[in-house]
Scaffold this active site. Structure first.
Site, PDB file in Angstrom:
ATOM      1  N   CYS A   1      31.516  37.282  34.078  1.00  0.00           N
ATOM      2  CA  CYS A   1      31.058  38.655  33.913  1.00  0.00           C
ATOM      3  C   CYS A   1      29.555  38.680  34.130  1.00  0.00           C
ATOM      4  CB  CYS A   1      31.390  39.181  32.512  1.00  0.00           C
ATOM      5  SG  CYS A   1      33.175  39.273  32.165  1.00  0.00           S
TER       6      CYS A   1
ATOM      7  N   GLY B   1      31.501  40.874  38.607  1.00  0.00           N
ATOM      8  CA  GLY B   1      32.686  41.520  38.056  1.00  0.00           C
ATOM      9  C   GLY B   1      32.887  42.896  38.643  1.00  0.00           C
TER      10      GLY B   1
ATOM     11  N   ASN C   1      29.627  37.015  28.330  1.00  0.00           N
ATOM     12  CA  ASN C   1      30.027  36.337  29.564  1.00  0.00           C
ATOM     13  C   ASN C   1      30.449  34.932  29.201  1.00  0.00           C
ATOM     14  OD1 ASN C   1      30.330  35.467  32.253  1.00  0.00           O
ATOM     15  ND2 ASN C   1      28.191  34.832  32.372  1.00  0.00           N
ATOM     16  N   GLY C   2      31.684  34.581  29.545  1.00  0.00           N
ATOM     17  CA  GLY C   2      32.198  33.250  29.236  1.00  0.00           C
ATOM     18  C   GLY C   2      33.640  33.318  28.805  1.00  0.00           C
TER      19      GLY C   2
ATOM     20  N   TYR D   1      29.360  29.447  44.074  1.00  0.00           N
ATOM     21  CA  TYR D   1      30.058  30.687  44.408  1.00  0.00           C
ATOM     22  C   TYR D   1      29.639  31.895  43.588  1.00  0.00           C
ATOM     23  CZ  TYR D   1      33.851  33.974  45.332  1.00  0.00           C
ATOM     24  OH  TYR D   1      34.562  35.092  45.678  1.00  0.00           O
TER      25      TYR D   1
ATOM     26  N   ASP E   1      32.885  27.109  54.720  1.00  0.00           N
ATOM     27  CA  ASP E   1      33.091  27.997  53.572  1.00  0.00           C
ATOM     28  C   ASP E   1      32.453  27.361  52.347  1.00  0.00           C
ATOM     29  OD1 ASP E   1      33.863  30.240  52.235  1.00  0.00           O
ATOM     30  OD2 ASP E   1      36.020  29.928  52.442  1.00  0.00           O
ATOM     31  N   ASP E   2      32.090  28.212  51.359  1.00  0.00           N
ATOM     32  CA  ASP E   2      31.448  27.655  50.165  1.00  0.00           C
ATOM     33  C   ASP E   2      32.436  26.878  49.308  1.00  0.00           C
ATOM     34  OD1 ASP E   2      32.900  29.821  49.158  1.00  0.00           O
ATOM     35  OD2 ASP E   2      31.128  31.039  48.781  1.00  0.00           O
TER      36      ASP E   2
END
Length: 499
Positions: free
Chosen positions: A2, A29, A102-103, A260, A370-371
């Site tokens: 988040c 998010g 966040n987490g 990412y 790609d990452d």
């Protein structure tokens, strides 16, 4: 995963600045967003499912009065998809507390047992965390009547941190106390402090606390530092910044943030996300060069899968002395496929999201960078697009190692069966994706890249790559229960379209 932001101003409305901050964190998010402000007398709240720009029109922004506030964008990893799960969460007693988080917590059941008669309105672990913190504040007030409220908040945070396990970067607003934030003892998820001079032209300081410092720029804040693992900070109603090291902490950030999750213009834990991605490209280029010599890979052009792979792809092209081309055109109005809440929506979104340019691919042997390759949903379809656009060979390079283990700290990929690399070697993944060759970053090269940029970080949480969980409480039984609880593509309500 988040995005969270909290802003303290001395005067004026904070809601428009919270809105700008949330826009800068929208990549973290897209499911829901929420905001609450405080004018010194009462809280004003708005939250709903959807993107920030769709929830907060001018009327909504104007209605959120107050010079202090917090905001949240949600990518659900625990709880359902209903708007009732959107943050911030609130408890009226004691004092009146709003919280954003966040987490992901790893001992929710244990925490719930300790809450006694407190009732939850949702299945969100963030609401559990709020109630644990509120209960600790209540107990601190009861056991120390007449105590200074600042001390009460710090004492309560210390008690909470000793109980709660997992990943949590938290910002709260506490009536009579101020803007209060804290971070778990491993520092798994980011949290950073910004500062500026007051917008009224005075010499007073104003503050912002956010998941990433990329949120600071449009608002005129300058990065001060990260909130330390195990630390709590308080911005008082008169604008003082206070802090306490509540529990012993040692930084072990999630390395997937740098690959990412975070924006490339962010600095997390002393490491530039952009520079880290460049270093991944340099290290991967050495392995690609060996593969070209050993396996006769012939590459005409390097093409990134937008957007996160660009820094690595640019560096790979430069190191290999190959042309770099933007061959995949991205539709900016389609969300990130990885963080969409269900598999069907991700699959439908890929072709709306990307289009292959024939002028780049026709007759070429292409290296796609790609990452990361997580589920393989996007990549398999991209390989088909490239071939349809005329590519004679399609080789794949992943800046990240193969994802083989669930991430339990706030990224919704908890089931091993969802990973394309599950029970497959590099050749097996390559065959499944329909490519002519595949190469991954090694775990050791990835970790060395991070340590080289901040030697103070002795350990990263790289659990989704190596299965080593820094919180120390995650085992196979926990992972089986997590998968059975309906997270990942089996999440209840996951057929709802992502927004």
């Amino acid at each position: 995963m988040c995005g969270i932001v909290g802003i303290f101003r001395h005067e004026g409305q904070v809601s428009a600045e919270l809105y700008e901050g949330l826009l800068m964190l929208q990549h973290r998010g897209q499911d829901s967003a929420g905001m609450v402000t405080f004018d010194g007398v009462r809280f004003q709240e708005r939250k709903d499912n959807g993107l920030v720009a769709n929830i907060f029109d001018k009327k909504a922004i104007d209605s959120l009065k107050g010079s202090v506030g917090i905001g949240h964008v949600r990518y659900p990893t625990a709880g359902g998809l209903s708007a009732t799960e959107a943050q911030p969460f609130f408890v009226n007693s004691p004092l009146g507390i709003y919280l954003i988080h966040n987490g992901n917590l790893t001992n929710v059941d244990e925490l719930l047992m300790g809450l006694g008669g407190r009732m939850m309105k949702t299945t969100s672990d963030s609401e559990v965390l709020l109630n644990v913190f509120a209960e600790d504040i209540a107990q601190s007030i009861t056991s120390n009547p007449g105590s200074d409220m600042e001390k009460v908040a710090f004492d309560a945070a210390t008690k909470t941190m000793k109980k709660v396990r997992g990943a949590y970067s938290v910002i709260t607003m506490i009536n009579q106390v101020g803007l209060f934030a804290f971070r778990d003892q491993n520092g798994i998820r980011p949290l950073v402090i910004g500062q500026r001079k007051a917008v009224d032209g005075s010499d007073r300081d104003e503050f912002c606390v956010a998941s990433e410092d990329s949120a600071f720029g449009p608002l005129g804040f300058s990065r001060v530092r990260d909130v330390n693992p195990g630390e709590a900070i308080l911005i008082t109603p008169d604008g003082r910044l206070e802090s306490r090291q509540c529990v012993n902490g040692k930084i072990s950030p999630c390395i997937f943030e740098y690959i990412y999750l975070a924006r490339p213009d962010s600095m997390l834990n002393g490491i530039s996300v952009y520079e880290f991605q460049l270093e991944l490209g340099r290290r991967l280029a050495k392995r690609i060069k060996d593969r070209c010599e050993d396996d006769d890979w012939e590459i005409d052009v390097v093409v990134p899968v937008p957007d996160g792979s660009r820094p690595s792809a640019i560096e790979i092209a430069q190191c290999l002395d190959l042309p770099y081309r933007e061959g995949l055109v991205k539709n900016r109005y389609v969300g990130r496929t990885f963080i969409m809440p269900d598999q069907r929506t991700r699959e439908l979104s890929v072709r709306r999201k990307l289009n292959a340019m024939r002028s780049v691919f026709n007759g070429k042997k292409v290296l796609l960078v790609d990452d990361s390759i997580v589920r393989g949903t996007t990549m398999s379809q991209i390989v088909q697009m490239c071939r349809a656009a005329g590519a004679t060979k399609v080789y794949l390079a992943s800046s990240a190692p193969p994802v083989k283990h669930p991430n339990v700290y706030g990224v919704d990929m908890p089931s091993r069966e969802e990973f394309v690399a599950h029970n497959r070697d590099e050749e097996g993944v390559c065959d499944l994706l329909g490519a002519d060759g595949l190469i991954y970053q090694t775990v050791e090269d990835m970790l060395q890249a991070g340590r080289g940029m901040n030697p103070q970080i002795e350990r990263f949480d790289a659990s989704c790559f190596d299965g080593d969980y820094v919180s120390g409480d995650v085992d196979d039984v926990y992972l089986e229960n997590l998968s059975g609880a309906g997270r990942g593509k089996g999440r209840k309500g996951a057929s709802a379209p992502a927004r």
